[in-house]
Design an enzyme around this catalytic site. Structure first.
Site, mmCIF file in Angstrom:
data_model
loop_
_atom_site.group_PDB
_atom_site.id
_atom_site.type_symbol
_atom_site.label_atom_id
_atom_site.label_comp_id
_atom_site.label_asym_id
_atom_site.label_seq_id
_atom_site.Cartn_x
_atom_site.Cartn_y
_atom_site.Cartn_z
ATOM 1 C CG ASP A 60 59.076 -2.472 53.963
ATOM 2 O OD1 ASP A 60 59.729 -3.426 53.495
ATOM 3 O OD2 ASP A 60 57.921 -2.209 53.624
ATOM 4 C CG ASN A 119 46.562 -0.433 54.120
ATOM 5 O OD1 ASN A 119 47.450 -0.545 53.284
ATOM 6 N ND2 ASN A 119 46.819 -0.364 55.415
ATOM 7 C CG HIS A 121 50.848 -0.803 52.979
ATOM 8 N ND1 HIS A 121 50.442 -1.536 54.074
ATOM 9 C CD2 HIS A 121 51.503 -1.702 52.187
ATOM 10 C CE1 HIS A 121 50.838 -2.786 53.946
ATOM 11 N NE2 HIS A 121 51.479 -2.913 52.810
ATOM 12 C CD GLU A 126 50.218 0.464 57.223
ATOM 13 O OE1 GLU A 126 49.553 0.413 56.172
ATOM 14 O OE2 GLU A 126 50.427 -0.536 57.927
HETATM 15 C C1 F6R Z 1 57.194 -5.209 51.701
HETATM 16 C C2 F6R Z 1 56.415 -4.012 51.414
HETATM 17 C C3 F6R Z 1 54.910 -4.053 51.452
HETATM 18 C C4 F6R Z 1 54.362 -5.142 50.526
HETATM 19 C C5 F6R Z 1 52.833 -5.142 50.567
HETATM 20 C C6 F6R Z 1 52.255 -6.278 49.725
HETATM 21 O O1 F6R Z 1 58.570 -4.935 51.640
HETATM 22 O O2 F6R Z 1 56.970 -2.984 51.184
HETATM 23 O O3 F6R Z 1 54.403 -2.807 51.088
HETATM 24 O O4 F6R Z 1 54.813 -4.903 49.220
HETATM 25 O O5 F6R Z 1 52.392 -5.279 51.874
HETATM 26 O O6 F6R Z 1 52.625 -7.488 50.301
HETATM 27 P P1 F6R Z 1 52.383 -8.876 49.556
HETATM 28 O O7 F6R Z 1 53.262 -8.905 48.383
HETATM 29 O O8 F6R Z 1 52.774 -9.917 50.569
HETATM 30 O O9 F6R Z 1 50.929 -8.916 49.205
#
Ligand code: F6R
Length: 218
Positions: A60, A119, A121, A126
């Site tokens: 992303d 959540n 994702h 989302e």
């Molecule tokens: C980032 C991504 C997100 C993160 C998720 C967890 O490229 O795809 O889905 O993997 O938000 O983030 P952290 O590792 O910061 O808890």
């Protein structure tokens, strides 16, 4: 689910899988940003592996031309790419729309690494994202904006939109490793991996994948 001793062990065990993948001919990998993969990227840099034939796709990227230091391209450059011998032409981010068809229509990704949001994702799919989703622009939820505000001066500086790889695209990967760090992720991990398979919990789609591993440490 593999429970690792600590955060560095998590990085090392996933680095073993990446090392194995990099030994394949023309390996293709999907990579995440965020806090969770930092120990992995550090370990990968230490191992000084051969990335010369590898192609990477990031999961992303924010939609906001004004951010620089917080962009995911910058994150990847600082934490991994500038330290290894990857060919810059083989690094892809979904912010570039020309890359979307390549990501969506079967480039044969060998390994997809994922983190998980509070959540449920994965990437920026989302809750409510279709299991049939492909690469697209999305609005971030309030919860995700709040979670990500730790990387920005104020919450108002956090972009509200991103481009994300879709759930269908992620599921085409031959192998998936979901990483999670911290007790605050335990509940959502349990819901995603053992609960109902539902678009309300995007990560629950992973239960339908034949080759998925979950690596966790508290
Ligand atoms: C980032 C991504 C997100 C993160 C998720 C967890 O490229 O795809 O889905 O993997 O938000 O983030 P952290 O590792 O910061 O808890």
């Amino acid at each position: 689910m593999k429970v690792l001793k600590n955060y560095w062990e998590l990085g090392c065990r996933v680095a073993d899988i990446v090392e194995h993948t990099l030994a394949l001919p023309e390996p293709k990998l999907i990579l995440p940003t965020g806090s969770t993969p930092l120990s992995l990227y550090k370990e990968l840099v230490n191992r000084d592996l051969d990335w010369s034939t590898a192609t990477t796709f990031n999961l992303d990227e924010y939609v906001d031309n004004t951010i620089q230091d917080q962009s995911y391209r910058y994150f990847m450059w600082e934490n991994l790419f500038k330290h290894v011998n990857i060919n810059e032409d083989n690094i892809y981010f979904p912010g570039d729309t020309a890359v979307w068809p390549q990501m969506d229509y079967g480039v044969g990704v060998d390994l997809c690494l994922l983190g998980i949001g509070g959540n449920g994702h994965i990437a920026f799919n989302e809750p409510g994202s279709s299991f049939e989703s492909e690469t697209r622009m999305v609005d971030l939820t309030e919860e995700t904006i709040k979670d990500n505000s730790r990387f920005f001066p104020t919450i108002d500086d956090v972009p509200t939109q991103a481009v994300t790889m879709g759930l269908k695209t992620i599921m085409k990967s031959k192998k998936i490793v979901l990483m999670a760090n911290g007790e605050q992720k335990l509940n959502i991990l349990n819901v995603a991996m053992n609960g109902e398979i539902t678009e309300t919990v995007p990560a629950s789609i992973l239960q339908k994948h034949k080759n998925v591993k979950v690596y966790y440490c508290d």
